[in-house]
Motif scaffolding. Sequence first.
Motif, PDB file in Angstrom:
ATOM      1  N   ARG A   1       0.833  -1.205   0.000  1.00 52.75           N
ATOM      2  CA  ARG A   1       0.000   0.000   0.000  1.00 52.75           C
ATOM      3  C   ARG A   1       0.869   1.257   0.000  1.00 52.75           C
ATOM      4  NH1 ARG A   1      -2.881  -1.850   5.383  1.00 52.75           N
ATOM      5  NH2 ARG A   1      -0.655  -2.256   5.734  1.00 52.75           N
ATOM      6  N   VAL A   2       0.515   2.179  -0.867  1.00 57.96           N
ATOM      7  CA  VAL A   2       1.210   3.466  -0.967  1.00 57.96           C
ATOM      8  C   VAL A   2       0.229   4.556  -0.527  1.00 57.96           C
ATOM      9  CG1 VAL A   2       2.367   5.093  -2.527  1.00 57.96           C
ATOM     10  CG2 VAL A   2       2.633   2.620  -2.881  1.00 57.96           C
TER      11      VAL A   2
ATOM     12  N   VAL B   1       8.528   9.189  -3.884  1.00 61.92           N
ATOM     13  CA  VAL B   1       8.748  10.538  -4.397  1.00 61.92           C
ATOM     14  C   VAL B   1       9.275  10.425  -5.820  1.00 61.92           C
ATOM     15  CG1 VAL B   1       9.977  12.725  -4.107  1.00 61.92           C
ATOM     16  CG2 VAL B   1       9.280  11.404  -2.087  1.00 61.92           C
ATOM     17  N   GLY B   2       8.632  11.124  -6.755  1.00 58.40           N
ATOM     18  CA  GLY B   2       9.120  11.190  -8.133  1.00 58.40           C
ATOM     19  C   GLY B   2       9.988  12.420  -8.336  1.00 58.40           C
TER      20      GLY B   2
ATOM     21  N   THR C   1       3.784  12.543  -5.050  1.00 62.30           N
ATOM     22  CA  THR C   1       4.670  13.567  -4.502  1.00 62.30           C
ATOM     23  C   THR C   1       5.913  13.606  -5.384  1.00 62.30           C
ATOM     24  OG1 THR C   1       3.900  13.277  -2.236  1.00 62.30           O
ATOM     25  CG2 THR C   1       6.100  14.196  -2.518  1.00 62.30           C
ATOM     26  N   THR C   2       6.338  14.814  -5.762  1.00 68.36           N
ATOM     27  CA  THR C   2       7.419  14.906  -6.740  1.00 68.36           C
ATOM     28  C   THR C   2       8.142  16.239  -6.593  1.00 68.36           C
ATOM     29  OG1 THR C   2       7.917  14.691  -9.123  1.00 68.36           O
ATOM     30  CG2 THR C   2       5.916  15.873  -8.531  1.00 68.36           C
ATOM     31  N   VAL C   3       9.226  16.387  -7.316  1.00 66.86           N
ATOM     32  CA  VAL C   3       9.992  17.627  -7.333  1.00 66.86           C
ATOM     33  C   VAL C   3       9.730  18.328  -8.658  1.00 66.86           C
ATOM     34  CG1 VAL C   3      12.298  18.650  -7.289  1.00 66.86           C
ATOM     35  CG2 VAL C   3      11.768  16.697  -5.810  1.00 66.86           C
ATOM     36  N   ARG C   4       9.202  19.522  -8.579  1.00 70.36           N
ATOM     37  CA  ARG C   4       8.871  20.269  -9.803  1.00 70.36           C
ATOM     38  C   ARG C   4      10.113  20.967 -10.331  1.00 70.36           C
ATOM     39  NH1 ARG C   4       3.841  23.885  -9.135  1.00 70.36           N
ATOM     40  NH2 ARG C   4       2.864  21.818  -9.427  1.00 70.36           N
TER      41      ARG C   4
ATOM     42  N   GLN D   1      -0.252  12.739  -2.415  1.00 67.70           N
ATOM     43  CA  GLN D   1      -0.749  11.652  -1.571  1.00 67.70           C
ATOM     44  C   GLN D   1       0.139  10.418  -1.516  1.00 67.70           C
ATOM     45  OE1 GLN D   1      -3.200  13.369  -3.777  1.00 67.70           O
ATOM     46  NE2 GLN D   1      -3.193  14.632  -1.911  1.00 67.70           N
ATOM     47  N   SER D   2       1.279  10.409  -2.207  1.00 62.41           N
ATOM     48  CA  SER D   2       2.089   9.187  -2.239  1.00 62.41           C
ATOM     49  C   SER D   2       3.087   9.105  -1.098  1.00 62.41           C
ATOM     50  CB  SER D   2       2.826   9.073  -3.586  1.00 62.41           C
ATOM     51  OG  SER D   2       3.802  10.100  -3.709  1.00 62.41           O
ATOM     52  N   CYS D   3       3.043  10.048  -0.154  1.00 64.99           N
ATOM     53  CA  CYS D   3       3.960  10.026   0.984  1.00 64.99           C
ATOM     54  C   CYS D   3       3.181  10.142   2.297  1.00 64.99           C
ATOM     55  CB  CYS D   3       4.971  11.165   0.904  1.00 64.99           C
ATOM     56  SG  CYS D   3       6.245  10.924  -0.345  1.00 64.99           S
TER      57      CYS D   3
END
Length: 351
Positions: free
Chosen positions: A271-272, A279-280, A295-298, A336-338
């Motif tokens: 489950r994530v 984090v992408g 969740t990522t770094v723009r 929402q992925s973290c």
Amino acid sequence: MRVSLAKKRATIRDVARRALVSYQTVSRVINGEPAIAPGTRTRVEQAIAELGFRPNHIARSLVSRKTFTVGLVMGDVASPFFPDVVRGAEDVLSPLGYSLVLSSSRRDPEIERRNVVHLLERNTDGLILGAPRNRPEELVELVRRAAVPMVFLNRDVQGPNAVSVWVDWPRATAEVVAYLAELGHRRIALVVPSRDEAPFASREHWYRPALGQRDLEPDATLVVREPISIEGGHRAGLRLLSLPERPTAAICHNDTMAVGLLQACAERRVRVPRDLSIVGWDDVPYASLVTPALTTVRVPRHELGRTAAERLLGLMAGRAERAEPEPLPLQLIRRQSCGPPPGPSRERGTR
């Protein structure tokens, strides 16, 4: 009486009247010459766009001995990262009458070198190389021999006709690790390309110091290398999820690999973010559309292209840069992925 419906083509004097400057000033802006006040340059560029002015390239080339073409060599034109970089460069170059010639190296150093040579043979006025795959010293030699201005994205290349434009990878990596550590994560994995695909400027260079800033020990088993693709991210995920002691969080080289990791989690019923936070990197358009939203770094891709083009214009106009500009800032986008890592308290709360 016949009435011509053809629209009269705007001239350089029309642009000058609209911008309230001399036609010589318009010519200097078009040719990327120095010592133009920013406000004046903006007015001229706006007038060019409003009037649809198109310089006579044949006449300009005969006078200036320039082709008014700029080559842009990217690793993979199919990547969702590059279109915004290209648009940023076009937004700067196109109003000034430059044509952008796009080339893909397909992440192959030999193809990259061949494409660069072809562009130089066609008398391109300047080149922008996006995250080149060849060794910096080899690229410097190309610059030296060709005497053609070049701008490199995220590569440390020094030379009289070469400058670099960077995004702030180290600070962003430290921010991501700090965010995950504050959530409670201690085992943070890193999914990066193979060394063949990314021999320079790997996230791994900044991952270990970022862990150290949070008193976290690096674990070699948590660094997984796979090709830059969804399939690569999927294989990396399966490997991480098969470890005797799994990570509770993972940072991916880009959003594409993060999507592959999400697929691996779905297959293994992980489950994530309850069992694994992800984090992408890049914040490409689909990052907010996957489930859970990533969740990522723009990365300021459009600004990266604009800055590269502006610096190239300066080189082509003979302007010597006094100092390297500050790296472009990146932004951590929390979705929402973290979440906090799994633990007894959370498990009790779910019963």
